[in-house]
Design an enzyme around this catalytic site. Structure first.
Site, short mmCIF file in Angstrom:
data_model
loop_
_atom_site.label_atom_id
_atom_site.label_comp_id
_atom_site.label_asym_id
_atom_site.label_seq_id
_atom_site.Cartn_x
_atom_site.Cartn_y
_atom_site.Cartn_z
N VAL A 143 31.78 65.84 -13.25
CA VAL A 143 31.15 66.92 -12.49
C VAL A 143 31.97 67.12 -11.22
CG1 VAL A 143 28.84 66.53 -13.40
CG2 VAL A 143 29.55 65.34 -11.33
N SER A 144 32.15 68.38 -10.83
CA SER A 144 32.99 68.68 -9.69
C SER A 144 32.25 69.30 -8.52
CB SER A 144 34.14 69.63 -10.11
OG SER A 144 33.62 70.79 -10.71
N THR A 145 30.97 69.67 -8.72
CA THR A 145 30.19 70.26 -7.64
C THR A 145 28.83 69.61 -7.58
OG1 THR A 145 29.05 71.99 -8.90
CG2 THR A 145 31.30 72.47 -8.18
N GLN A 187 26.18 70.32 -10.38
CA GLN A 187 26.31 69.77 -11.71
C GLN A 187 25.69 68.38 -11.76
OE1 GLN A 187 30.49 69.84 -12.60
NE2 GLN A 187 30.65 72.05 -12.48
#
Length: 210
Positions: free
Chosen positions: A9-11, A14
């Site tokens: 997950v990058s944000t 998420q």
């Protein structure tokens, strides 16, 4: 033989739990979850991520590496293709939750190998292209919001940045609206809103800090 689910997950919008739930609902039995949070799939190779490195140490021949889709491994064409081929060389099976695809090094038939490798290349290229398209839509949305003299936040979007990304990615792979709605938990109307006006949808997220 273990099944390892890798999630990235990058944000903040998420969640690992959402990706795991989707996999289990699709019928996959997971032995262990490995995840990287706040990590870009574009700029950071799998082998350079804190938990991504663990996969190279722990996966053995006969094990299965499960991911939601190949974009969780990365969004860089060269990195994704190199990673999948390296795991196949080691005898690891790679499976995707979306579309239920399986990649392994079992086949020795050159024609089947060519078809498999072409599909891997296509999916890796699609992952990178989708990342670039999403960034462009978000940039356009931000500029659209900034360029309005009477700009106001308006109604809060009914989708998160993660769901926006999932919808755009699924649409690029030809997944139907109803299936996307079930997969993301969104209404069909929300999916159509993203499909028909991605820049406006991105602008809404931008105005609300998404």
């Amino acid at each position: 033989m273990a099944t390892i689910f890798y999630a990235r997950v990058s944000t903040v919008d998420q969640t690992i739990a959402h990706q795991r739930k989707h996999a289990e609902q699709a019928g996959f039995k997971i032995d262990e979850v490995i995840s990287d949070e706040g990590v870009s799939g574009v700029s950071t190779k799998l082998s350079e991520r804190p938990q991504g490195r663990r996969l190279f140490d722990m996966l053995r021949a006969g094990d299965t590496l499960l991911v939601r889709w190949v974009d969780r491994l990365g969004r860089n064409y060269q990195d994704v293709t190199d990673t999948i081929r390296e795991f196949m060389r080691r005898g690891v099976i790679i499976r995707t939750v979306i579309n239920g695809l399986t990649f392994d090094g079992a086949t020795k038939d050159p024609m089947q190998q060519a078809i498999r490798d072409a599909l891997i290349a296509f999916m890796a290229a699609t992952a990178q292209a989708q990342a670039e398209a999403t960034k462009e839509a978000q940039r356009a949305g931000i500029e659209h919001a900034r360029g309005r003299g009477d700009a106001y936040r308006g109604r809060k979007p009914s989708f998160t940045a993660e769901q926006f990304e999932m919808v755009r990615g699924a649409l690029s792979k030809g997944v139907g609206v109803s299936e996307i709605a079930a997969m993301t938990g969104l209404s069909r109307q929300s999916v159509y809103r993203i499909k028909d006006a991605p820049e406006a949808a991105a602008a809404g997220l931008a105005r609300w800090g998404g």
